[in-house]
Each structure stands twice: as C-alpha cells, then as structure tokens.
Design an enzyme around this catalytic site. Structure first.
Site, short mmCIF file in Angstrom:
data_model
loop_
_atom_site.label_atom_id
_atom_site.label_comp_id
_atom_site.label_asym_id
_atom_site.label_seq_id
_atom_site.Cartn_x
_atom_site.Cartn_y
_atom_site.Cartn_z
N ASP A 174 1.00 -1.10 0.16
CA ASP A 174 -0.01 0.13 0.25
C ASP A 174 0.78 1.23 0.01
O ASP A 174 1.69 1.52 1.10
CB ASP A 174 -0.93 0.02 1.27
N HIS A 175 0.98 1.95 -1.51
CA HIS A 175 2.10 2.76 -1.34
C HIS A 175 1.93 4.02 -0.33
O HIS A 175 2.96 4.64 0.05
CB HIS A 175 2.36 3.43 -2.70
N HIS A 237 -5.59 2.80 1.19
CA HIS A 237 -4.98 4.28 1.85
C HIS A 237 -5.85 4.80 2.94
O HIS A 237 -5.12 5.09 3.96
CB HIS A 237 -4.81 5.08 0.38
C1 BG6 Z 1 -3.58 4.47 -6.55
C2 BG6 Z 1 -4.86 4.36 -6.91
O1 BG6 Z 1 -3.47 3.39 -5.57
O2 BG6 Z 1 -3.34 5.71 -5.95
C3 BG6 Z 1 -5.05 5.72 -7.82
O3 BG6 Z 1 -5.21 3.23 -7.72
C4 BG6 Z 1 -4.48 6.94 -7.35
O4 BG6 Z 1 -6.45 5.60 -8.52
C5 BG6 Z 1 -3.51 6.79 -6.58
O5 BG6 Z 1 -4.64 7.95 -8.14
C6 BG6 Z 1 -3.00 8.06 -5.67
O6 BG6 Z 1 -1.68 7.86 -5.19
P1 BG6 Z 1 -0.86 9.19 -4.67
O7 BG6 Z 1 0.34 8.70 -4.47
O8 BG6 Z 1 -0.69 9.95 -6.10
O9 BG6 Z 1 -1.67 9.94 -3.96
#
Ligand code: BG6
Length: 485
Positions: A174-175, A237
């Site tokens: 989960d980045h 997230h």
């Molecule tokens: C991803 C989603 O996990 O997170 C995307 O699949 C989204 O739809 C993205 O745009 C948002 O990540 P960040 O790091 O740009 O806030």
C-alpha cells in the site's frame, strides 16, 4: 556477504507503474548500494536491449540519470511471457539461476506482481510449479492492489498465495504506507507527549482525512470503471491512515505489535447497517466542469471507454465511528475523489473548543485548535492556535505554527522505501492479511448497500470538493470540512 542482494522478478514490467515509479525507485536503491538484477516480465515481444532503453527512458522522464545509469540498466533483463503458459516458466527459472550466479545474488528472490489482479493467484502457483520458489536464499512476494474485489475473493486469493508463500513472505503493498508523512504519524503522536496526552475523546472534536486528486480516470477506464473510489482508495489507503491516526501505542515498536494495534482499530470501526450506510456514506461522480487552472474537463460518463450509464463512484465521503475507550463519540470523516479542486492529502485533527463564556465572550475570531498533518504535495505539520490580537484593542487572532519538510517527494520515494524494506525483510509498512480482511468487511457492506438499495449517486462538478451531500454529512453534526491548505 551483501545481504542487500536479490534477483527481482518483476511482472508487469512494461506497465505504467513500473515506468513511473518502480524504475526510478530502483535507480535510487542501486545508488544506495543494493545489489540486484531485474528480470522484467511482460507479454510484449521485447529483447533485453529494447527493455533497457525503456528503463532508461523512464529515468529520463521521472528521475535524473547520471553516468552510472549505464551500469544500472545493464542489470535489467527481459523475459517475454504469457503468464498462463506454464511451460514458459522454465526459461524464466533458467534466466533467474543464471543471473543469481552472474551478479552474486545470494539465492534471494523478490517476486513483484504489478499485474491485473486476476493473474495474482495463477502466476504465484506457476512460479511454484516451475521451481522458481525453491531458491536457496529468501523468497518474498510483493503484491500490488487490489487484493481481491471483496472479502470473499480476497480470502480465496490469500489461500492461493499461501500455498506458495508464508504470511511473513507476503508483502501486500500500500504505497501510502511508504509516504514520508504517513510514516511520520506514529512519531508525531508517540514521540510528543503534548499530543499523545490529548489524543482522545476528551480533547478531540473530530478528525478529517482527505485525499483529493485533480486527475480524472485517464486511461485507466477498464480498471477504474469496475473499481471506483471505494475499492481503489478507501479499502486501502484511507483506512490505513485512519488506523495509524487512531491506533494505541504498540507495546514495542516491532512489526507485529504495530500491525496488531492497527488491526484493533479496524476491528473497532462500527459496522454500518442498511440504515446507516445512507446517512454516513456519500458516493459521488464527477460531471463536466472547470478545473482551477481553467481547463474544462469531461464528465466521468463522457470519458473514453466509460459506460454512459456508469454508476461508478469517483468520490466517496464517509463518517466512521471507532467504538473504543479512546474514540467513543469522535467522528472520523474521510473523503477521496478524482477531479477535485486540488491534489492533496491531509489529516486534520480538530480539538474541542475552549469554553467561550465567561472568558472569551468578545473574542469573535476564536478558532478551534487544529493539528494538520500534510502528507502531500507539501510534507509538513501545522498547528493552528489563537493569540491575542497584536494591538491595543481586545480580541484574538488565529496564528499558525508551521513545519515544512523541504524534501520534495517525487512519488517514487514511497516505492523506494517500501522496496528497500522488502529487501531488508521488514514488512511493518505492508498490510497483514487480517488488516486487509477487516478493511474489506467494512467496504463490502457499503458496496452491497449501494448495489441493493436505492442509494443515490450524487453528481459533482469537476473542479469542486465533491457533491453538496459531502458537506451536509458534516453539517448534520455541526462540523464542516476544513479547507485544504
Ligand atoms: C492508487 C490508485 O492506489 O493511488 C489511484 O489506484 C490513485 O487511482 C493513486 O490515483 C493516488 O496515489 P498518490 O500517491 O498519487 O496520492
């Protein structure tokens, strides 16, 4: 012996994520003396050279390649594979064995699945069948989201991959857990007694977590139109940020203790019922509108490859209750969406008001104290306080204490941190199975209710902060969303 050595077998090597995030992240890890070779796997008919040029292009677009980039891309190999062709995995194994010797990679293997989710289980099983997972060093599986489509399919997927990997070898990514300021939540909370002491329902009025985006669905229609914001952002997230904000201090700062505390939060979220889904959750979808930069953009249903009658949620706002001693009575409001006013992720902790009478009767500007954790685009922390107006008259003015991390997160550093953790065998910032299961349990109920009951899909104009109902959700409780800063 270099313990940071591994072969990385990357499925989905020609994909968007690899190009935008993973190659720049790997380049940084290479600069930090990690020893790895990468086998890029995808269907396209590339050879090593074409693949290397693609990796180089990615660095040019998303990083800053220096002289060492030449050596870096020499560590990239390509293996074209139809993932269902079980025989073809033998050649992959041969290549992996060969690179292991060539680069002295200690028999370690990281399998990174950046693939359409329907391939997660079959690829994992095929890896085992071909003997790729009986390597001599460690083996770890990094798996992108979505982990299933609901609790049932997630459990099925989990069972399949458990036939090949132990739970401790599975790194569900989960980045958001790799983001600097998300990792900072625990430090801000637990290393500062002035916060931890008041981090509860005696002093906190409500907590608001927003992750807004300006982008629309873009080229991801085929994924997004049957996913939507609930599964794309809330299930992972957003609930992870709720868990970190609400968790108890772990008994020790070690992986399983931290995860245990997050699980307890997820378990304490009050389950929604048929009648509460309608009142606590807003689903929205953007229509044509004007973005703050003046661009007029299409509505969701007009986007390419989106069904004209699509009911997909591009925005979700929800009110959560965490039924435990610390949080009883404190609403957690969360919202996320595409085509909103700004790209921003923030956690706002709103403290209870000071008693106005008898002391501050004529202090018209008295504002609640807010602690804001700025996750992105700026990284920092701000605290809003009241002070005496700097004049001879009475009254107060709001002041802000700001800390801003000058580091500019380019988006790949979250991946860099997480991949480094995986190489080190640290799964703290990855989601354990029970976290995933509880998150689905919460989300499933909403998805079910949306499908089965007549819950409206509220439209909002692109370039706004969501439908009016998202504002009413808080207004009903006498609150409002704090503007993003
Ligand atoms: C991803 C989603 O996990 O997170 C995307 O699949 C989204 O739809 C993205 O745009 C948002 O990540 P960040 O790091 O740009 O806030």
């Amino acid at each position: 012996v270099n313990s940071n050595a591994t072969t990385i077998i990357l499925f989905g090597a020609t994909g968007d994520l690899a190009r935008r995030k993973l190659y720049p992240a790997l380049y940084s890890l290479y600069k930090k003396k990690n020893n790895f070779a990468v086998i890029g796997v995808a269907r396209r008919d590339y050879d090593h050279e074409v693949f290397r040029q693609n990796v180089y292009e990615s660095l040019k677009n998303h990083s800053n390649p220096e002289n060492d980039a030449e050596d870096f891309i020499k560590r990239f190999y390509y293996y074209p594979l139809d993932v269902k062709d079980t025989k073809a995995y033998d050649g992959l194994k041969e290549l992996a064995d060969q690179l292991n010797d060539q680069f002295d990679l200690q028999g370690n293997r990281m399998f990174y699945l950046s693939l359409a989710p329907e391939f997660f289980a079959p690829v994992t099983l095929n890896l085992k069948q071909a003997g790729l997972t009986t390597n001599t060093g460690w083996k770890r599986l990094v798996i992108e989201k979505p982990f299933g489509r609901d609790l049932e399919s997630a459990a099925e997927l989990n069972n399949s991959i458990h036939e090949v990997f132990e739970e401790s070898e599975i790194y569900r990514i989960d980045h958001y857990l790799g983001k600097e300021m998300v990792q900072n939540i625990q430090v801000i909370r637990f290393a500062n007694p002035i916060f931890e002491g008041i981090w509860n329902n005696r002093y906190i009025s409500n907590i608001q977590i927003t992750s807004s985006e300006t982008l629309g669905v873009g080229e991801r229609a085929s994924y997004y139109d049957h996913t939507g914001a609930l599964m794309d952002m809330i299930q992972n997230h957003m609930l992870q940020m709720v868990a970190l904000t609400a968790m108890e201090p772990p008994s020790r700062f070690v992986t399983e203790d931290i995860r245990d505390e997050k699980v307890k939060v997820l378990r304490s979220i009050r389950p929604l019922t048929d009648s509460t889904v309608a009142n606590s959750v807003v689903r929205g979808q953007y229509t044509r509108g004007t973005m703050p930069n003046g661009d007029v953009v299409k509505g969701y249903r007009e986007e390419e490859n989106i069904k004209e009658q699509s009911m997909t949620d591009t925005f979700v706002a929800a009110k959560l209750h965490i039924d435990n001693f610390r949080w009883a009575g404190v609403p957690f409001y969360i919202r996320t969406g595409k085509r909103m006013t700004a790209k921003s992720t923030e956690i706002v902790v709103q403290f209870k008001d000071a008693p106005k009478r008898p002391y501050f009767n004529n202090f018209n500007d008295l504002q609640p104290n807010l602690l804001v954790i700025h996750v992105q685009p700026d990284e920092g922390l701000s605290l809003k306080l009241n002070a005496k107006k700097f004049s001879t008259g009475g009254g107060s003015i709001p002041i802000t204490m700001n800390f801003s991390n000058s580091n500019n997160d380019d988006g790949s550093s979250a991946y860099e941190r997480l991949i480094q953790d995986c190489i080190h065998g640290d799964s703290t910032n990855f989601t354990r199975w029970d976290e995933v299961a509880l998150s689905w349990q919460f989300v499933d109920y909403i998805a079910e209710a949306w499908k089965e009951r007549n819950i409206p899909l509220d439209r909002y104009e692109a370039g706004t902060m969501g439908p009016a109902s998202a504002h009413e959700l808080l207004a009903k409780d006498g609150h409002h969303w704090w503007p993003l800063t």
